[in-house]
Design a protein around this motif. Structure first.
Motif, PDB file in Angstrom:
ATOM      1  N   PHE A  59       0.816  -1.214   0.000  1.00 48.77           N
ATOM      2  CA  PHE A  59       0.000   0.000   0.000  1.00 48.77           C
ATOM      3  C   PHE A  59       0.852   1.268   0.000  1.00 48.77           C
ATOM      4  CE2 PHE A  59      -2.738   2.933   2.766  1.00 48.77           C
ATOM      5  CZ  PHE A  59      -3.292   3.555   1.642  1.00 48.77           C
ATOM      6  N   GLU A  60       1.769   1.396   0.943  1.00 50.06           N
ATOM      7  CA  GLU A  60       2.560   2.623   1.055  1.00 50.06           C
ATOM      8  C   GLU A  60       3.391   2.893  -0.194  1.00 50.06           C
ATOM      9  OE1 GLU A  60       2.443   5.115   2.943  1.00 50.06           O
ATOM     10  OE2 GLU A  60       0.964   4.282   4.318  1.00 50.06           O
ATOM     11  N   PRO A  61       4.106   1.881  -0.721  1.00 49.70           N
ATOM     12  CA  PRO A  61       4.853   2.145  -1.960  1.00 49.70           C
ATOM     13  C   PRO A  61       3.947   2.596  -3.112  1.00 49.70           C
ATOM     14  CG  PRO A  61       5.630   0.115  -0.953  1.00 49.70           C
ATOM     15  CD  PRO A  61       4.413   0.532  -0.192  1.00 49.70           C
ATOM     16  N   ALA A  62       2.766   1.979  -3.225  1.00 45.35           N
ATOM     17  CA  ALA A  62       1.852   2.373  -4.295  1.00 45.35           C
ATOM     18  C   ALA A  62       1.357   3.801  -4.093  1.00 45.35           C
ATOM     19  CB  ALA A  62       0.671   1.408  -4.347  1.00 45.35           C
ATOM     20  N   ARG A  63       1.039   4.137  -2.852  1.00 47.51           N
ATOM     21  CA  ARG A  63       0.564   5.484  -2.569  1.00 47.51           C
ATOM     22  C   ARG A  63       1.650   6.517  -2.875  1.00 47.51           C
ATOM     23  NH1 ARG A  63      -2.335   7.049   3.084  1.00 47.51           N
ATOM     24  NH2 ARG A  63      -0.475   6.021   3.951  1.00 47.51           N
ATOM     25  N   GLU A  64       2.887   6.231  -2.509  1.00 45.94           N
ATOM     26  CA  GLU A  64       3.980   7.163  -2.772  1.00 45.94           C
ATOM     27  C   GLU A  64       4.199   7.365  -4.270  1.00 45.94           C
ATOM     28  OE1 GLU A  64       7.434   5.858  -0.718  1.00 45.94           O
ATOM     29  OE2 GLU A  64       6.519   6.013   1.271  1.00 45.94           O
ATOM     30  N   LEU A  65       3.977   6.316  -5.054  1.00 46.02           N
ATOM     31  CA  LEU A  65       4.146   6.422  -6.503  1.00 46.02           C
ATOM     32  C   LEU A  65       2.922   7.026  -7.193  1.00 46.02           C
ATOM     33  CD1 LEU A  65       5.850   2.981  -7.226  1.00 46.02           C
ATOM     34  CD2 LEU A  65       6.917   5.239  -7.439  1.00 46.02           C
ATOM     35  N   GLY A  66       1.844   7.186  -6.449  1.00 41.85           N
ATOM     36  CA  GLY A  66       0.629   7.728  -7.042  1.00 41.85           C
ATOM     37  C   GLY A  66      -0.138   6.730  -7.888  1.00 41.85           C
ATOM     38  N   LEU A  67       0.096   5.440  -7.664  1.00 38.37           N
ATOM     39  CA  LEU A  67      -0.630   4.426  -8.419  1.00 38.37           C
ATOM     40  C   LEU A  67      -2.065   4.335  -7.916  1.00 38.37           C
ATOM     41  CD1 LEU A  67       2.008   1.545  -8.623  1.00 38.37           C
ATOM     42  CD2 LEU A  67       1.444   3.258 -10.358  1.00 38.37           C
ATOM     43  N   GLU A  68      -3.017   4.257  -8.829  1.00 37.95           N
ATOM     44  CA  GLU A  68      -4.423   4.176  -8.468  1.00 37.95           C
ATOM     45  C   GLU A  68      -5.076   2.983  -9.156  1.00 37.95           C
ATOM     46  OE1 GLU A  68      -6.427   7.830  -9.275  1.00 37.95           O
ATOM     47  OE2 GLU A  68      -5.196   8.998  -7.867  1.00 37.95           O
ATOM     48  N   SER A  69      -6.207   2.562  -8.632  1.00 38.88           N
ATOM     49  CA  SER A  69      -6.964   1.467  -9.247  1.00 38.88           C
ATOM     50  C   SER A  69      -7.303   1.833 -10.692  1.00 38.88           C
ATOM     51  CB  SER A  69      -8.248   1.209  -8.460  1.00 38.88           C
ATOM     52  OG  SER A  69      -7.952   0.702  -7.189  1.00 38.88           O
ATOM     53  N   GLY A  70      -7.156   0.846 -11.572  1.00 35.96           N
ATOM     54  CA  GLY A  70      -7.408   1.073 -12.987  1.00 35.96           C
ATOM     55  C   GLY A  70      -6.164   1.389 -13.781  1.00 35.96           C
ATOM     56  N   TRP A  71      -5.030   1.634 -13.064  1.00 39.01           N
ATOM     57  CA  TRP A  71      -3.779   1.880 -13.785  1.00 39.01           C
ATOM     58  C   TRP A  71      -3.399   0.645 -14.589  1.00 39.01           C
ATOM     59  CZ3 TRP A  71       0.781  -0.869 -13.452  1.00 39.01           C
ATOM     60  CH2 TRP A  71       1.890  -0.321 -14.112  1.00 39.01           C
ATOM     61  N   GLY A  72      -2.953   0.866 -15.823  1.00 46.82           N
ATOM     62  CA  GLY A  72      -2.564  -0.235 -16.687  1.00 46.82           C
ATOM     63  C   GLY A  72      -3.410  -0.277 -17.929  1.00 46.82           C
ATOM     64  N   ASP A  73      -3.544  -1.459 -18.510  1.00 43.88           N
ATOM     65  CA  ASP A  73      -4.343  -1.626 -19.717  1.00 43.88           C
ATOM     66  C   ASP A  73      -5.142  -2.916 -19.613  1.00 43.88           C
ATOM     67  OD1 ASP A  73      -2.508  -3.692 -20.210  1.00 43.88           O
ATOM     68  OD2 ASP A  73      -1.297  -2.481 -21.570  1.00 43.88           O
ATOM     69  N   ASP A  74      -5.705  -3.366 -20.724  1.00 43.87           N
ATOM     70  CA  ASP A  74      -6.563  -4.549 -20.680  1.00 43.87           C
ATOM     71  C   ASP A  74      -5.784  -5.846 -20.517  1.00 43.87           C
ATOM     72  OD1 ASP A  74      -8.738  -2.935 -20.915  1.00 43.87           O
ATOM     73  OD2 ASP A  74      -9.135  -3.364 -23.039  1.00 43.87           O
ATOM     74  N   CYS A  75      -4.457  -5.791 -20.637  1.00 47.40           N
ATOM     75  CA  CYS A  75      -3.643  -6.994 -20.401  1.00 47.40           C
ATOM     76  C   CYS A  75      -3.281  -7.131 -18.926  1.00 47.40           C
ATOM     77  CB  CYS A  75      -2.371  -6.942 -21.241  1.00 47.40           C
ATOM     78  SG  CYS A  75      -2.652  -7.068 -23.009  1.00 47.40           S
ATOM     79  N   PHE A  76      -2.858  -6.021 -18.329  1.00 50.03           N
ATOM     80  CA  PHE A  76      -2.509  -6.021 -16.904  1.00 50.03           C
ATOM     81  C   PHE A  76      -2.966  -4.707 -16.308  1.00 50.03           C
ATOM     82  CE2 PHE A  76      -0.031  -5.250 -13.145  1.00 50.03           C
ATOM     83  CZ  PHE A  76       0.062  -6.498 -12.549  1.00 50.03           C
ATOM     84  N   ARG A  77      -3.748  -4.793 -15.243  1.00 48.14           N
ATOM     85  CA  ARG A  77      -4.361  -3.613 -14.647  1.00 48.14           C
ATOM     86  C   ARG A  77      -4.308  -3.752 -13.129  1.00 48.14           C
ATOM     87  NH1 ARG A  77      -8.758  -0.104 -16.601  1.00 48.14           N
ATOM     88  NH2 ARG A  77      -8.208  -1.028 -18.588  1.00 48.14           N
ATOM     89  N   LEU A  78      -4.120  -2.622 -12.456  1.00 44.60           N
ATOM     90  CA  LEU A  78      -4.101  -2.610 -11.001  1.00 44.60           C
ATOM     91  C   LEU A  78      -5.528  -2.559 -10.472  1.00 44.60           C
ATOM     92  CD1 LEU A  78      -2.521  -2.463  -8.345  1.00 44.60           C
ATOM     93  CD2 LEU A  78      -2.462   0.021  -8.601  1.00 44.60           C
ATOM     94  N   GLY A  79      -5.850  -3.537  -9.604  1.00 43.42           N
ATOM     95  CA  GLY A  79      -7.196  -3.601  -9.075  1.00 43.42           C
ATOM     96  C   GLY A  79      -7.407  -2.744  -7.845  1.00 43.42           C
ATOM     97  N   GLY A  80      -6.529  -2.869  -6.856  1.00 43.64           N
ATOM     98  CA  GLY A  80      -6.700  -2.124  -5.612  1.00 43.64           C
ATOM     99  C   GLY A  80      -5.932  -2.777  -4.492  1.00 43.64           C
ATOM    100  N   LEU A  81      -6.451  -2.641  -3.279  1.00 39.10           N
ATOM    101  CA  LEU A  81      -5.757  -3.092  -2.069  1.00 39.10           C
ATOM    102  C   LEU A  81      -6.557  -4.179  -1.369  1.00 39.10           C
ATOM    103  CD1 LEU A  81      -3.488  -2.684   0.068  1.00 39.10           C
ATOM    104  CD2 LEU A  81      -5.001  -0.997   1.151  1.00 39.10           C
ATOM    105  N   LYS A  82      -5.917  -5.333  -1.137  1.00 38.34           N
ATOM    106  CA  LYS A  82      -6.559  -6.439  -0.435  1.00 38.34           C
ATOM    107  C   LYS A  82      -6.310  -6.303   1.071  1.00 38.34           C
ATOM    108  CE  LYS A  82      -8.219 -10.722   0.199  1.00 38.34           C
ATOM    109  NZ  LYS A  82      -7.480 -11.897  -0.289  1.00 38.34           N
ATOM    110  N   LEU A  83      -7.397  -6.402   1.848  1.00 35.81           N
ATOM    111  CA  LEU A  83      -7.324  -6.346   3.306  1.00 35.81           C
ATOM    112  C   LEU A  83      -8.056  -7.548   3.884  1.00 35.81           C
ATOM    113  CD1 LEU A  83      -8.164  -2.555   3.754  1.00 35.81           C
ATOM    114  CD2 LEU A  83      -5.895  -3.606   3.952  1.00 35.81           C
ATOM    115  N   PHE A  84      -7.601  -8.035   5.027  1.00 35.15           N
ATOM    116  CA  PHE A  84      -8.210  -9.199   5.672  1.00 35.15           C
ATOM    117  C   PHE A  84      -8.922  -8.773   6.947  1.00 35.15           C
ATOM    118  CE2 PHE A  84      -5.208 -11.322   2.954  1.00 35.15           C
ATOM    119  CZ  PHE A  84      -5.796 -12.548   2.662  1.00 35.15           C
TER     120      PHE A  84
END
Length: 546
Positions: free
Chosen positions: A257-282
């Motif tokens: 989570f923290e590395p993604a937040r620092e890089l500004g990565l958001e859900s939907g980043w990518g394309d139809d081959c590989f895309r970022l979904g979000g954050l899994k929590l238990f």
């Protein structure tokens, strides 16, 4: 001048967006997209010298299927580990470990998977493994991957003993003297991470490519994957490299989570081959390990399961993820965990609607009736696994028997307007979509009379089940309507089955299989012999004989 089709599927019963397409029996594919849908005679102009033609012989063709909850690399690795599914006693597991040690001499840790102690006369204990393992550490994952059974050597190397406290969100099972028995639950399994073998990238790639081919053979064209950073790197390499194909929506584990937040990565980043979904929590554990968090105790006990993330902390994490533009996907199996997850989403308020992808609850195996309507009201999708219901029905009756009306409530969620997506949770279950369809529409094991169906009021229709494998996962990944349907201009991901699914008895659905799987207009799996009249006649004769 009209471009010619690279592929024409004809004599098919086309299905899309919740129903058969009554006005069409063919579709033409060009440049990776569906160019036209209609009657075969009307699509004749699309046929040229280079057009490949697939005669579906009256079988169903659907959009490509998506497994909306899988651990692909873990499933791939499982093929090379000691399998323990079906072991009926602690002694049987110990015998399998002893045989493995004899056949694979060395000093490396023995890693196995798949044991489930329900119904065993004796519990799993370290002494059983000590007797057959010598000086090698043994680490055996339970079927649900939320418990670990280890031997004394593994305890010693991990530095775990009588004085070791239970970590937050975890539990060390202990004997009457307070000594660890060798069974550890949930976050306590992390104490043994350093003992697991380091995975080699090239080996993982080879295993994963084989797993992708198996998924293609099941008709799967896309996955929603939940794994760690190393596995995600492997998935990215697979998505971009040569070989078998799958569309991948990948979810970050909490450490990412923290590395993604620092890089500004958001859900939907990518394309139809590989895309970022979000954050899994238990939010909790599982039914099999009796760590799923419940509002009332497990039947006949005082146990209520474990909050792997306490409710206040979960609300804070969800708020932070939403602010960062990352969609939370919360593992919640018990009704207390489901409520905690819904409360966390509710606390996020209107900001939840700003996410690129819908928020999700993974599994939702037990939902209090008062919480069912909250899914749709909050815009929270339910990501569920039909075969869990079949595998766990006896456990659910034993532990949740007083509240079964809220168990695996697929129909109630759909009727309430919630988005419902289906997956397998492989390697916990096999990712056969045919098995999933059968489970969703029958809610019974193959060996049971229909009268033994598990909470039959929560069955789905075949159309509803198919939608949960096609359209809904596309909506959850932000790729609808270019994926998840059979329509002109959509990407050409589709499955030609070996039967007309709507004319088949629902009791036979687990027997169907794809004859062709297509991704971006490319045939990635084919078994044309399954469409031959002789093969279909043999299957029908066997069905009628039963």
């Amino acid at each position: 001048m009209v471009n010619k089709a690279s592929l024409l599927v004809e004599n098919a019963r086309l299905w899309s967006e919740g129903a058969p397409i009554a006005s069409a029996d063919a579709l033409a594919i060009a440049d990776g997209r569906i160019a036209a849908v209609g009657r075969a005679a009307d699509l004749a102009s699309w046929v040229g010298p280079g057009t490949r033609r697939i005669d579906a012989r009256g079988s169903t063709a659907t959009p490509g299927l998506v497994d909306a909850h899988i651990h692909l690399i873990a499933w791939a690795r499982a093929a090379a580990e000691l399998p323990l599914e079906g072991a009926r006693s602690a002694g049987a597991v110990a015998a399998a470990v002893g045989d493995f040690v004899r056949r694979h001499p060395g000093a490396d840790a023995v890693v196995g998977r798949g044991w489930a102690a329900d119904g065993w006369a004796e519990p799993p204990e370290r002494s059983r493994l000590d007797a057959v393992s010598g000086t090698r550490p043994v680490l055996l994952h339970s079927r649900d991957f939320h418990s670990l059974w280890v031997n004394s050597e593994a305890l010693r190397r991990a530095g775990v003993g009588r004085s070791t406290p239970d970590p937050p969100g975890g539990r060390l099972e202990r004997d009457a003297a307070g000594e660890p028995t060798g069974v550890v639950r949930e976050h306590a399994t992390r104490l043994f991470s350093s003992l697991l073998p380091r995975h080699q990238v090239e080996r993982d790639l080879a295993l994963a490519r084989d797993a992708m081919r198996r998924l293609n053979a099941y008709g799967v064209t896309g996955i929603h994957d939940f794994e760690g950073a190393a596995e995600q790197r492997t998935l990215r390499a697979l998505a971009r490299g040569p070989g078998p194909r799958l569309r991948i929506l990948s979810f970050l584990a909490r450490p990412g989570f923290e590395p993604a937040r620092e890089l500004g990565l958001e859900s939907g980043w990518g394309d139809d081959c590989f895309r970022l979904g979000g954050l899994k929590l238990f939010a909790d554990g599982t039914l099999g390990s009796r760590t799923a968090a419940l509002l009332a105790p497990y039947d006949g006990t005082t146990e209520r399961g474990l909050d792997l993330i306490p409710p206040e902390e979960l609300r804070a994490l969800v708020a932070e993820a939403v602010e960062a533009g990352l969609t939370p996907a919360i593992h919640a199996i018990g009704d207390r965990a489901v409520r905690s997850a819904l409360d966390a989403f509710a606390a996020a308020g209107r900001a939840l609607r700003s996410l690129a992808l819908p928020p999700r609850i993974e599994h939702a195996q037990l939902v209090d009736p008062r919480d069912l309507g909250r899914f749709a009201r909050l815009g929270v999708a339910a990501s569920m696994q039909p075969t869990h219901c079949i595998s766990d029905m006896d456990l659910a009756r034993a532990h949740w028997g007083t509240r079964l009306s809220g168990a695996y409530p697929w129909n109630s969620l759909v009727r309430g307007g919630a988005l419902l997506a289906f997956g397998s949770d492989a390697p916990v279950e096999d990712p056969s979509v045919a098995d999933g369809l059968h489970a969703a529409v029958t809610r019974q094991r193959r060996d049971l009379d229909p009268s033994q169906a598990f909470v039959p009021a929560e069955r789905l229709t075949l159309d509803e089940a198919l939608r949960s494998y096609t359209e809904t996962p596309a909506r959850l990944s932000g790729t609808w309507p270019r994926l998840g349907r059979l329509a002109a201009s959509s990407r050409a991901d589709l499955v030609v089955w070996n039967e007309d699914l709507h004319r088949l008895s629902i009791a036979e659905l687990h027997r169907v299989t794809p004859a062709y799987t297509v991704i971006d207009g490319e045939v990635v799996h084919e078994s044309p012999e399954l469409l031959e009249p002789a093969a279909r006649g043999d299957r029908r004769a066997r069905a009628e004989s039963r």
